[in-house]
Scaffold this active site. Structure first.
Site, PDB file in Angstrom:
ATOM      1  N   HIS A 150      12.578  -1.720  -6.828  1.00 52.82           N
ATOM      2  CA  HIS A 150      11.904  -1.725  -8.034  1.00 52.82           C
ATOM      3  C   HIS A 150      10.237  -1.669  -8.167  1.00 52.82           C
ATOM      4  CE1 HIS A 150      15.857  -3.795  -8.408  1.00 52.82           C
ATOM      5  NE2 HIS A 150      15.964  -3.334  -9.576  1.00 52.82           N
TER       6      HIS A 150
ATOM      7  N   GLY B 199       4.738 -11.663 -17.628  1.00 51.35           N
ATOM      8  CA  GLY B 199       5.935 -11.210 -18.007  1.00 51.35           C
ATOM      9  C   GLY B 199       5.856  -9.907 -18.467  1.00 51.35           C
TER      10      GLY B 199
ATOM     11  N   ARG C  26       0.526  -6.728 -20.495  1.00 54.28           N
ATOM     12  CA  ARG C  26      -0.377  -7.732 -20.057  1.00 54.28           C
ATOM     13  C   ARG C  26      -1.053  -7.488 -18.893  1.00 54.28           C
ATOM     14  NH1 ARG C  26      -3.460 -10.661 -23.448  1.00 54.28           N
ATOM     15  NH2 ARG C  26      -1.433 -10.924 -24.596  1.00 54.28           N
TER      16      ARG C  26
ATOM     17  N   ARG D 200      10.952   1.434 -14.070  1.00 52.97           N
ATOM     18  CA  ARG D 200      11.229   0.741 -15.222  1.00 52.97           C
ATOM     19  C   ARG D 200      10.172   0.199 -16.307  1.00 52.97           C
ATOM     20  NH1 ARG D 200      16.423  -1.584 -14.978  1.00 52.97           N
ATOM     21  NH2 ARG D 200      17.815  -0.694 -13.306  1.00 52.97           N
TER      22      ARG D 200
ATOM     23  N   ARG E 158       1.981 -17.237 -11.742  1.00 53.06           N
ATOM     24  CA  ARG E 158       2.393 -16.874 -13.071  1.00 53.06           C
ATOM     25  C   ARG E 158       1.315 -17.058 -14.129  1.00 53.06           C
ATOM     26  NH1 ARG E 158       5.337 -15.842 -17.102  1.00 53.06           N
ATOM     27  NH2 ARG E 158       5.965 -17.550 -18.584  1.00 53.06           N
TER      28      ARG E 158
ATOM     29  N   GLY F 158       1.424 -16.917 -18.040  1.00 54.30           N
ATOM     30  CA  GLY F 158       2.229 -16.407 -19.229  1.00 54.30           C
ATOM     31  C   GLY F 158       2.058 -17.468 -20.483  1.00 54.30           C
ATOM     32  N   SER F 159       3.045 -17.263 -21.412  1.00 59.86           N
ATOM     33  CA  SER F 159       2.898 -18.329 -22.539  1.00 59.86           C
ATOM     34  C   SER F 159       3.932 -19.054 -22.590  1.00 59.86           C
ATOM     35  CB  SER F 159       2.885 -17.122 -23.817  1.00 59.86           C
ATOM     36  OG  SER F 159       3.920 -16.331 -23.900  1.00 59.86           O
TER      37      SER F 159
ATOM     38  N   GLU G 138       9.363 -22.316 -21.129  1.00 57.76           N
ATOM     39  CA  GLU G 138       9.102 -20.986 -20.821  1.00 57.76           C
ATOM     40  C   GLU G 138      10.156 -20.645 -20.178  1.00 57.76           C
ATOM     41  OE1 GLU G 138       7.474 -19.976 -17.260  1.00 57.76           O
ATOM     42  OE2 GLU G 138       9.255 -21.539 -17.561  1.00 57.76           O
ATOM     43  N   MET G 139      10.133 -19.383 -19.633  1.00 55.06           N
ATOM     44  CA  MET G 139      11.482 -18.962 -19.088  1.00 55.06           C
ATOM     45  C   MET G 139      11.535 -18.390 -17.540  1.00 55.06           C
ATOM     46  SD  MET G 139      12.855 -16.716 -22.415  1.00 55.06           S
ATOM     47  CE  MET G 139      14.470 -16.508 -21.809  1.00 55.06           C
ATOM     48  N   GLU G 140      10.497 -18.672 -16.747  1.00 61.26           N
ATOM     49  CA  GLU G 140      10.526 -18.346 -15.425  1.00 61.26           C
ATOM     50  C   GLU G 140      10.011 -19.037 -14.364  1.00 61.26           C
ATOM     51  OE1 GLU G 140       9.888 -15.133 -18.482  1.00 61.26           O
ATOM     52  OE2 GLU G 140       8.661 -16.600 -18.155  1.00 61.26           O
TER      53      GLU G 140
ATOM     54  N   ASP H 253       2.871 -21.198 -29.234  1.00 62.68           N
ATOM     55  CA  ASP H 253       3.409 -21.659 -30.494  1.00 62.68           C
ATOM     56  C   ASP H 253       3.895 -23.040 -30.142  1.00 62.68           C
ATOM     57  OD1 ASP H 253       6.684 -21.548 -29.677  1.00 62.68           O
ATOM     58  OD2 ASP H 253       5.434 -20.045 -28.776  1.00 62.68           O
TER      59      ASP H 253
ATOM     60  N   ARG I  37      -4.386 -15.063 -29.669  1.00 57.71           N
ATOM     61  CA  ARG I  37      -3.993 -15.471 -28.229  1.00 57.71           C
ATOM     62  C   ARG I  37      -5.275 -14.902 -27.123  1.00 57.71           C
ATOM     63  NH1 ARG I  37       2.257 -13.958 -27.508  1.00 57.71           N
ATOM     64  NH2 ARG I  37       2.783 -14.924 -29.355  1.00 57.71           N
TER      65      ARG I  37
END
Length: 232
Positions: A4, A20, A24, A43, A87, A89-90, A179-181, A204, A217
């Protein structure tokens, strides 16, 4: 090159910033790095290497969620010898004191993901930040008078919750934001004995239902990137 990431050996620095959003990553490279060179476009997940105050640093998009993030982290560690992953991120706030534009440094990451269930049946693994990176980032923020929060966060597999009040059970135990990571990042770093840190800008709030526009932001994201680069 890996599956990848199309970079050649030596084209990626030992320290990599991990947003992510691949756009960015481009924004970070354009605004903070000297002489950035793009090394990946597979990708559309952009990656760049440049320098910051004379130190080589890379920035690589990872996509959204733990599975996507783990693909890129695995290849960065095992194919390119990356030693430090940060990382940037938001996140969404779970507590009233954690306000829009604030920056959170994640000490640990609880999770709704099942990534570690098979590894530790009948038990829970607690993914945590690297102490050295954490203290460097926190000290820099304090010196620069950048307000921060630090503590436990939640890495969730679900972006759109069915129950909009579900966050309260986590907030009751002091979870700062969602968050997600990060739980995936901290887990793979521990597995391979490398260093990881997660910095998050609050975009948020699930408490006040406020949210930032992309323009609003910008300043807080800039502060977050400065903190991230301070670990160099």
């Amino acid at each position: 090159m890996s599956i990848h990431i199309e970079a050649q050996k030596g084209e990626i620095a030992e320290t990599v910033l991990l947003p992510g959003d691949p756009l960015r990553a481009k924004w970070i490279a354009d605004h903070f790095l000297d002489n950035p060179v793009q090394y990946n476009n597979i990708r559309g997940m952009l990656g760049f290497t440049g320098s910051y105050h004379g130190k080589k640093v890379s920035v690589q998009g990872t996509g959204m969620g733990i599975p996507s993030t783990l693909i890129y982290c695995h290849e960065l560690i095992n194919h390119y010898g990356v030693k430090n992953m940060v990382r940037v991120g938001s996140a969404g706030s779970y507590l009233e004191k954690v306000k829009i534009n604030d920056i959170v440094i994640a000490m640990a990451a609880s999770s709704t993901s099942g990534i570690n269930a098979a590894r530790f049946p009948g038990a829970n693994f607690a993914p945590t930040a690297n102490f050295k990176l954490f203290t460097k980032a926190a000290n820099f923020a304090i010196q620069e008078n950048i307000p921060i929060h630090s503590g436990n966060i939640l890495s969730s597999d679900i972006f759109y919750e069915d129950d909009t009040e579900d966050y309260k059970k986590w907030a009751k135990f002091g979870i700062l934001c969602v968050e997600m990571e990060t739980a995936g990042l901290y887990t793979i770093a521990a597995q391979h004995d490398v260093s990881a840190l997660s910095l998050l800008t609050i975009s948020d709030s699930l408490v006040t239902r406020e949210s930032l526009s992309s323009e609003e932001r910008q300043k807080s994201f800039s502060n977050m990137i400065k903190i991230a680069l301070s670990v160099l």
